[in-house]
Scaffold this motif. Sequence first.
Motif, PDB file in Angstrom:
ATOM      1  N   ASP A  27      -4.482   1.645  -5.366  1.00  0.00           N
ATOM      2  CA  ASP A  27      -3.180   1.399  -5.995  1.00  0.00           C
ATOM      3  C   ASP A  27      -2.242   2.599  -5.897  1.00  0.00           C
ATOM      4  O   ASP A  27      -1.021   2.440  -5.897  1.00  0.00           O
ATOM      5  CB  ASP A  27      -3.367   1.033  -7.472  1.00  0.00           C
ATOM      6  N   HIS A  28      -2.809   3.805  -5.839  1.00  0.00           N
ATOM      7  CA  HIS A  28      -1.979   5.008  -5.936  1.00  0.00           C
ATOM      8  C   HIS A  28      -1.614   5.637  -4.588  1.00  0.00           C
ATOM      9  O   HIS A  28      -0.981   6.684  -4.566  1.00  0.00           O
ATOM     10  CB  HIS A  28      -2.676   6.047  -6.828  1.00  0.00           C
ATOM     11  N   ILE A  29      -2.024   5.034  -3.476  1.00  0.00           N
ATOM     12  CA  ILE A  29      -1.515   5.535  -2.199  1.00  0.00           C
ATOM     13  C   ILE A  29      -0.042   5.159  -2.111  1.00  0.00           C
ATOM     14  O   ILE A  29       0.370   4.088  -2.550  1.00  0.00           O
ATOM     15  CB  ILE A  29      -2.311   4.976  -1.000  1.00  0.00           C
ATOM     16  N   HIS A  30       0.787   6.057  -1.574  1.00  0.00           N
ATOM     17  CA  HIS A  30       2.228   5.847  -1.631  1.00  0.00           C
ATOM     18  C   HIS A  30       2.867   5.970  -0.250  1.00  0.00           C
ATOM     19  O   HIS A  30       2.315   6.582   0.660  1.00  0.00           O
ATOM     20  CB  HIS A  30       2.879   6.850  -2.586  1.00  0.00           C
ATOM     21  N   LEU A  31       4.040   5.401  -0.129  1.00  0.00           N
ATOM     22  CA  LEU A  31       4.761   5.379   1.145  1.00  0.00           C
ATOM     23  C   LEU A  31       5.310   6.752   1.514  1.00  0.00           C
ATOM     24  O   LEU A  31       5.637   7.568   0.645  1.00  0.00           O
ATOM     25  CB  LEU A  31       5.916   4.379   1.076  1.00  0.00           C
ATOM     26  N   GLY A  32       5.393   6.972   2.825  1.00  0.00           N
ATOM     27  CA  GLY A  32       6.000   8.187   3.355  1.00  0.00           C
ATOM     28  C   GLY A  32       6.852   7.827   4.557  1.00  0.00           C
ATOM     29  O   GLY A  32       7.032   6.638   4.881  1.00  0.00           O
ATOM     30  N   ALA A  33       7.334   8.834   5.256  1.00  0.00           N
ATOM     31  CA  ALA A  33       8.297   8.583   6.327  1.00  0.00           C
ATOM     32  C   ALA A  33       7.640   8.382   7.692  1.00  0.00           C
ATOM     33  O   ALA A  33       7.971   7.452   8.425  1.00  0.00           O
ATOM     34  CB  ALA A  33       9.294   9.736   6.390  1.00  0.00           C
ATOM     35  N   LEU A  71       6.628   4.259   6.736  1.00  0.00           N
ATOM     36  CA  LEU A  71       7.689   3.297   6.443  1.00  0.00           C
ATOM     37  C   LEU A  71       7.542   1.990   7.220  1.00  0.00           C
ATOM     38  O   LEU A  71       7.967   0.933   6.753  1.00  0.00           O
ATOM     39  CB  LEU A  71       9.053   3.931   6.748  1.00  0.00           C
ATOM     40  N   SER A  72       6.927   2.062   8.406  1.00  0.00           N
ATOM     41  CA  SER A  72       6.784   0.856   9.220  1.00  0.00           C
ATOM     42  C   SER A  72       5.841  -0.167   8.584  1.00  0.00           C
ATOM     43  O   SER A  72       5.805  -1.318   9.002  1.00  0.00           O
ATOM     44  CB  SER A  72       6.286   1.220  10.622  1.00  0.00           C
ATOM     45  N   THR A  73       5.071   0.261   7.569  1.00  0.00           N
ATOM     46  CA  THR A  73       4.112  -0.650   6.930  1.00  0.00           C
ATOM     47  C   THR A  73       4.578  -1.101   5.538  1.00  0.00           C
ATOM     48  O   THR A  73       3.820  -1.755   4.819  1.00  0.00           O
ATOM     49  CB  THR A  73       2.734   0.028   6.791  1.00  0.00           C
ATOM     50  N   ARG A  74       5.800  -0.741   5.147  1.00  0.00           N
ATOM     51  CA  ARG A  74       6.210  -0.918   3.747  1.00  0.00           C
ATOM     52  C   ARG A  74       6.172  -2.386   3.297  1.00  0.00           C
ATOM     53  O   ARG A  74       5.863  -2.671   2.128  1.00  0.00           O
ATOM     54  CB  ARG A  74       7.595  -0.323   3.511  1.00  0.00           C
ATOM     55  N   HIS A  75       6.461  -3.330   4.196  1.00  0.00           N
ATOM     56  CA  HIS A  75       6.461  -4.738   3.799  1.00  0.00           C
ATOM     57  C   HIS A  75       5.046  -5.280   3.641  1.00  0.00           C
ATOM     58  O   HIS A  75       4.826  -6.220   2.861  1.00  0.00           O
ATOM     59  CB  HIS A  75       7.225  -5.581   4.833  1.00  0.00           C
ATOM     60  N   ASP A  76       4.095  -4.707   4.363  1.00  0.00           N
ATOM     61  CA  ASP A  76       2.727  -5.226   4.349  1.00  0.00           C
ATOM     62  C   ASP A  76       1.783  -4.465   3.424  1.00  0.00           C
ATOM     63  O   ASP A  76       0.676  -4.930   3.155  1.00  0.00           O
ATOM     64  CB  ASP A  76       2.142  -5.169   5.772  1.00  0.00           C
ATOM     65  N   LEU A  77       2.215  -3.310   2.927  1.00  0.00           N
ATOM     66  CA  LEU A  77       1.305  -2.459   2.161  1.00  0.00           C
ATOM     67  C   LEU A  77       0.714  -3.156   0.936  1.00  0.00           C
ATOM     68  O   LEU A  77      -0.504  -3.068   0.713  1.00  0.00           O
ATOM     69  CB  LEU A  77       2.003  -1.160   1.758  1.00  0.00           C
ATOM     70  N   PRO A  78       1.489  -3.871   0.119  1.00  0.00           N
ATOM     71  CA  PRO A  78       0.880  -4.537  -1.046  1.00  0.00           C
ATOM     72  C   PRO A  78      -0.223  -5.528  -0.656  1.00  0.00           C
ATOM     73  O   PRO A  78      -1.249  -5.624  -1.335  1.00  0.00           O
ATOM     74  CB  PRO A  78       2.066  -5.253  -1.709  1.00  0.00           C
ATOM     75  N   LEU A  79      -0.015  -6.250   0.447  1.00  0.00           N
ATOM     76  CA  LEU A  79      -1.037  -7.194   0.901  1.00  0.00           C
ATOM     77  C   LEU A  79      -2.266  -6.457   1.414  1.00  0.00           C
ATOM     78  O   LEU A  79      -3.410  -6.886   1.178  1.00  0.00           O
ATOM     79  CB  LEU A  79      -0.459  -8.088   2.006  1.00  0.00           C
ATOM     80  N   GLU A  80      -2.055  -5.348   2.104  1.00  0.00           N
ATOM     81  CA  GLU A  80      -3.174  -4.546   2.597  1.00  0.00           C
ATOM     82  C   GLU A  80      -3.988  -3.983   1.433  1.00  0.00           C
ATOM     83  O   GLU A  80      -5.231  -3.947   1.483  1.00  0.00           O
ATOM     84  CB  GLU A  80      -2.660  -3.411   3.478  1.00  0.00           C
ATOM     85  N   GLN A  81      -3.305  -3.546   0.385  1.00  0.00           N
ATOM     86  CA  GLN A  81      -4.004  -3.002  -0.778  1.00  0.00           C
ATOM     87  C   GLN A  81      -4.859  -4.078  -1.451  1.00  0.00           C
ATOM     88  O   GLN A  81      -6.011  -3.820  -1.829  1.00  0.00           O
ATOM     89  CB  GLN A  81      -2.989  -2.420  -1.767  1.00  0.00           C
ATOM     90  N   ALA A  82      -4.317  -5.262  -1.579  1.00  0.00           N
ATOM     91  CA  ALA A  82      -5.068  -6.351  -2.210  1.00  0.00           C
ATOM     92  C   ALA A  82      -6.288  -6.731  -1.374  1.00  0.00           C
ATOM     93  O   ALA A  82      -7.395  -6.953  -1.912  1.00  0.00           O
ATOM     94  CB  ALA A  82      -4.156  -7.576  -2.398  1.00  0.00           C
ATOM     95  N   SER A  83      -6.129  -6.782  -0.061  1.00  0.00           N
ATOM     96  CA  SER A  83      -7.242  -7.118   0.819  1.00  0.00           C
ATOM     97  C   SER A  83      -8.311  -6.024   0.794  1.00  0.00           C
ATOM     98  O   SER A  83      -9.508  -6.316   0.809  1.00  0.00           O
ATOM     99  CB  SER A  83      -6.732  -7.338   2.245  1.00  0.00           C
ATOM    100  N   ALA A  84      -7.869  -4.756   0.741  1.00  0.00           N
ATOM    101  CA  ALA A  84      -8.816  -3.641   0.692  1.00  0.00           C
ATOM    102  C   ALA A  84      -9.648  -3.690  -0.583  1.00  0.00           C
ATOM    103  O   ALA A  84     -10.854  -3.373  -0.571  1.00  0.00           O
ATOM    104  CB  ALA A  84      -8.063  -2.318   0.789  1.00  0.00           C
ATOM    105  N   LYS A  85      -9.055  -4.097  -1.680  1.00  0.00           N
ATOM    106  CA  LYS A  85      -9.804  -4.222  -2.940  1.00  0.00           C
ATOM    107  C   LYS A  85     -10.884  -5.295  -2.823  1.00  0.00           C
ATOM    108  O   LYS A  85     -12.014  -5.121  -3.297  1.00  0.00           O
ATOM    109  CB  LYS A  85      -8.852  -4.560  -4.088  1.00  0.00           C
TER     110      LYS A  85
END
Length: 316
Positions: free
Chosen positions: A154-160, A100-114
């Motif tokens: 794209d399919h990695i998902h958030l957890g607690a 959850l601590s990464t929820r705001h940055d995850l979309p940007l991280e996914q784009a950079s990883a691609k």
Amino acid sequence: MKPATLALLCVVLACVAAHTQQAQQAPAAPRQSEPVTTLKVDVKLVNVYVTVTDAHGSPVGGLKKENFTLQEDGRNQTVAVFDKESALPLSIALAVDTSLSTRHDLPLEQASAKRFAHDIIRPVDAISVFGFNESVQQATSYTAELKRIEDGIDHIHLGAATALYDAIYLVSHSLDRRQGRKVIVLITDGGDTISKFGYKEAVRSAEEAEAIVYSIIVVPIENSAGRETGGEHALIQLSEDTGGKYYYATSIAQLDEAFHQISDELRTQYLLAYYPTQRTSNSEFRRIQVSVSDGPTPGPYHVRHRAGYYTVKSEF
């Protein structure tokens, strides 16, 4: 009783008495001291992947075998195999923190990883995508197919929660039997809240797999009081012990730059392989030291490689 039988009985009794007296007079056998444990080591080829950078941090190419000095536990070793690593296949485990601590940055991280996957992957290479929160999920098996890699990202998902050390341990085991260079790229804020395995088990599993760990520590607010500095220091040490590197990223531009530097380094590594001259050891861990001299560009040089190797596999 017949005289002959009586005589024979006397002889037997005399022998028994003499043997008993001798046993009583004999000094007790000295107590043996505890044996010194000496580990037998299979004399097999030890691979050392080496990154050399100049005073500005740029990778140094064009080095030759004679530029390197390699030691194990302070003893000079003969380099049996020398190669420039750009041609050898890469197996990259891309592990992304999805707590959850990464929820705001995850979309940007996914784009950079691609973008990183597009930049680094070749037909001989393979990437596997992992997401980790309270558990560790392998989103794709090792593959060179960019479509599968992107789908996995794209399919990695958030957890607690965050099982960082479990991720390192399990990802290392996924790399253990793969051939060629093995690399772990971690994208995380450095916190661990729920792992079953500890830091020591995580580090050892990475070292036994011969994995080079690159840690990208995402810090949205660099001076935040909520930063997990202990976890950050653990990642820094892990990266250094395996011959990798750590980066701090406070923006998408810094995240992209970290991936770019990792890609450049992986194209300019060297392989030094040797057969250890020492066949036995009183320690299960042997330390490796590599130095460089007389390179094509002015020094000083910074040399990175794994700290050593275990002579006995763990039973975690």
